[in-house]
Design an enzyme around this catalytic site. Sequence first.
Site, mmCIF file in Angstrom:
data_model
loop_
_atom_site.group_PDB
_atom_site.id
_atom_site.type_symbol
_atom_site.label_atom_id
_atom_site.label_comp_id
_atom_site.label_asym_id
_atom_site.label_seq_id
_atom_site.Cartn_x
_atom_site.Cartn_y
_atom_site.Cartn_z
ATOM 1 N N HIS A 1 43.396 77.108 46.146
ATOM 2 C CA HIS A 1 43.916 76.536 47.406
ATOM 3 C C HIS A 1 44.706 77.637 48.114
ATOM 4 C CE1 HIS A 1 45.210 73.631 50.228
ATOM 5 N NE2 HIS A 1 46.071 72.936 49.512
ATOM 6 N N HIS B 1 34.204 76.547 51.169
ATOM 7 C CA HIS B 1 35.179 75.530 51.555
ATOM 8 C C HIS B 1 34.568 74.164 51.321
ATOM 9 C CE1 HIS B 1 38.150 73.383 53.941
ATOM 10 N NE2 HIS B 1 38.909 74.444 53.784
ATOM 11 N N ASP C 1 41.479 82.298 54.143
ATOM 12 C CA ASP C 1 42.170 83.237 53.264
ATOM 13 C C ASP C 1 41.507 84.596 53.171
ATOM 14 O OD1 ASP C 1 44.263 81.551 52.443
ATOM 15 O OD2 ASP C 1 42.842 80.435 51.210
HETATM 16 N N1 ACO Z 1 31.940 82.340 45.212
HETATM 17 C C1 ACO Z 1 30.762 82.124 44.569
HETATM 18 N N2 ACO Z 1 30.173 80.928 44.460
HETATM 19 C C2 ACO Z 1 30.811 79.883 45.056
HETATM 20 C C3 ACO Z 1 32.014 80.048 45.754
HETATM 21 C C4 ACO Z 1 32.586 81.328 45.829
HETATM 22 N N3 ACO Z 1 33.713 81.537 46.466
HETATM 23 N N4 ACO Z 1 32.412 78.846 46.220
HETATM 24 C C5 ACO Z 1 31.488 77.968 45.847
HETATM 25 N N5 ACO Z 1 30.503 78.599 45.136
HETATM 26 C C6 ACO Z 1 29.280 78.002 44.623
HETATM 27 C C7 ACO Z 1 29.552 77.181 43.365
HETATM 28 O O1 ACO Z 1 29.412 77.968 42.205
HETATM 29 C C8 ACO Z 1 28.503 76.114 43.495
HETATM 30 O O2 ACO Z 1 27.271 76.677 43.124
HETATM 31 P P1 ACO Z 1 26.212 75.794 42.296
HETATM 32 O O3 ACO Z 1 25.810 74.703 43.223
HETATM 33 O O4 ACO Z 1 25.125 76.738 41.949
HETATM 34 O O5 ACO Z 1 26.939 75.284 41.084
HETATM 35 C C9 ACO Z 1 28.411 75.845 44.993
HETATM 36 O O6 ACO Z 1 28.810 77.091 45.600
HETATM 37 C C10 ACO Z 1 29.317 74.725 45.473
HETATM 38 O O7 ACO Z 1 30.659 75.036 45.078
HETATM 39 P P2 ACO Z 1 31.726 73.987 44.615
HETATM 40 O O8 ACO Z 1 32.674 74.629 43.667
HETATM 41 O O9 ACO Z 1 31.045 72.728 44.184
HETATM 42 O O10 ACO Z 1 32.423 73.698 46.002
HETATM 43 P P3 ACO Z 1 33.809 72.967 46.190
HETATM 44 O O11 ACO Z 1 33.743 72.293 47.484
HETATM 45 O O12 ACO Z 1 34.163 72.154 44.998
HETATM 46 O O13 ACO Z 1 34.845 74.174 46.214
HETATM 47 C C11 ACO Z 1 36.240 75.893 46.930
HETATM 48 C C12 ACO Z 1 35.425 74.665 47.353
HETATM 49 C C13 ACO Z 1 37.247 75.516 45.829
HETATM 50 C C14 ACO Z 1 37.045 76.366 48.146
HETATM 51 C C15 ACO Z 1 35.265 76.990 46.437
HETATM 52 O O14 ACO Z 1 34.379 77.348 47.484
HETATM 53 C C16 ACO Z 1 36.009 78.212 45.916
HETATM 54 O O15 ACO Z 1 36.400 78.237 44.750
HETATM 55 N N6 ACO Z 1 36.229 79.259 46.784
HETATM 56 C C17 ACO Z 1 36.973 80.402 46.376
HETATM 57 C C18 ACO Z 1 38.446 80.094 46.433
HETATM 58 C C19 ACO Z 1 38.959 80.029 47.856
HETATM 59 O O16 ACO Z 1 38.652 80.867 48.690
HETATM 60 N N7 ACO Z 1 39.785 79.000 48.112
HETATM 61 C C20 ACO Z 1 40.399 78.820 49.411
HETATM 62 C C21 ACO Z 1 39.862 77.598 50.092
HETATM 63 S S1 ACO Z 1 40.571 77.448 51.684
HETATM 64 C C22 ACO Z 1 42.081 76.814 51.359
HETATM 65 O O17 ACO Z 1 42.357 76.125 50.432
HETATM 66 C C23 ACO Z 1 43.106 77.201 52.268
#
Ligand code: ACO
Length: 436
Positions: A274, A314, A370
């Site tokens: 987050h 996201h 971010d």
């Molecule tokens: N890098 C690589 N793969 C990713 C990323 C990433 N940053 N984000 C999602 N994926 C992939 C997952 O592995 C998943 O792949 P799969 O379908 O093959 O299993 C798919 O994309 C969907 O991802 P989820 O984790 O199900 O998406 P969710 O909506 O739960 O997560 C989140 C969103 C937590 C923001 C995620 O994208 C992430 O971890 N990003 C990196 C951390 C980040 O930048 N957080 C800041 C968010 S903005 C904020 O809070 C202000």
Amino acid sequence: MPKDSLTITDNRTGKTYEVPIQYGTYSKDGASIRAMDLRQIKVATDDFGLMAYDPAFLNTASCKSAITYIDGDRGILRYRGYGIEHLAERSTFLETAYLIIHGALPSRHELDEWTRNITVHTMLHESIKKFLDGFNYDAHPMGILVGTVGALSTFYPDAKNTHEPAGRLLQIYRLVAKMPTIAAFAYRHSRGLPYIHPQNDLSFSANFLNMMFQIDPRYRPSPALERALEVLFILHADHEQNCSTSAMRAIGSAHGDPYSTLAGAAAALYGPLHGGANEAVLRMLAEIGSIQNIPNFIKRVKAGDGVRLMGFGHRVYKNYDPRAKIIKAIANVVFEVVGRNPLIEIALELERIALEDDYFVSRKLYPNVDFYSGIIYQAMGIPVDMFPVMFAIPRTAGWLAQWQEMLLDGEQKIARPRQVYVGADHRDYVVLDRRQ
Ligand code: ACO
């Protein structure tokens, strides 16, 4: 004529139910049924009734809100109907905070009064300084912020009365005003520097920069950096029902004071998935080290061996995060004043490669807020571990607006999700010496 309702057939009983569909402002993305309407669906009269199972609230609206609107597919973000691009271009943080909390842009008089009421509350009680001194010199500033804002509840016992509008507003003034002071003091503490008291003739962001960086009393923050920070604060002010805001609403629904409640929201923000992501982005960019190492890093991300491209992806945006676009543009303004952060080259190349790669394209993973914010903060001289704190300062306005909206919403009660129990059926207790 189609009806705004849903017909459900329970194949266990053959019974059919009709439940109304309700809408928000937009029928396209605001259609929902009431989860409680499912409760009538039973196999036997003494059944609990059907529930919706939704781990991590992927498809559950927990409230009705009139504060922030996001269209994740089209990359739209609006506060109270105003586009984020316009606010970032024309507004100030305090004006945006007023808008978010009160629901409308202020008149000149309202803005002056709001600004005055915030600025008279920027000081911290002297005992808070002693409290801060108790933290180890290398304590994470976000840990200090969470602890200190929670401790403020002991200074304002009147804050427990959350149902009195004037009292609630007083706590809102105090919290918006004191968060930058706590944040700057946390930084000064970690550096062993004397605390610089708030200077109320400065703008919200200039005052913060002054409390952070003043060594020589003649220090004056650069107007370009002051404006860049103001924009960053506007962009981070609210983002509807994210993890920390949901925490704020859930904790606040038990009617505790806003200081303890906001400490819980800030704790949620601290996590690397987050508000801690901007810190994680910088660490990731530093670890990648140079443009040549990017392909190898992307390979590791795609292999799924626990490495994520931080600052990408996201839950709601399946398009470019509009905030990331604005931040990318102000990076250049900041670099003109303080010099170019070399990590920007790695970030730009990472983005270019990722946006052409099927792994990211097919999953609709775009840069989020971010991805670039940390690079700017670092260029401004703000250390990496302060990044989530930089997020918490402006988000305080959003948390408080959402908290107040929740308290005034007649439909809200103490937050209490249900569970699907999957544990053991009834077991008889076995005395210790007879257990296998
Ligand atoms: N890098 C690589 N793969 C990713 C990323 C990433 N940053 N984000 C999602 N994926 C992939 C997952 O592995 C998943 O792949 P799969 O379908 O093959 O299993 C798919 O994309 C969907 O991802 P989820 O984790 O199900 O998406 P969710 O909506 O739960 O997560 C989140 C969103 C937590 C923001 C995620 O994208 C992430 O971890 N990003 C990196 C951390 C980040 O930048 N957080 C800041 C968010 S903005 C904020 O809070 C202000």
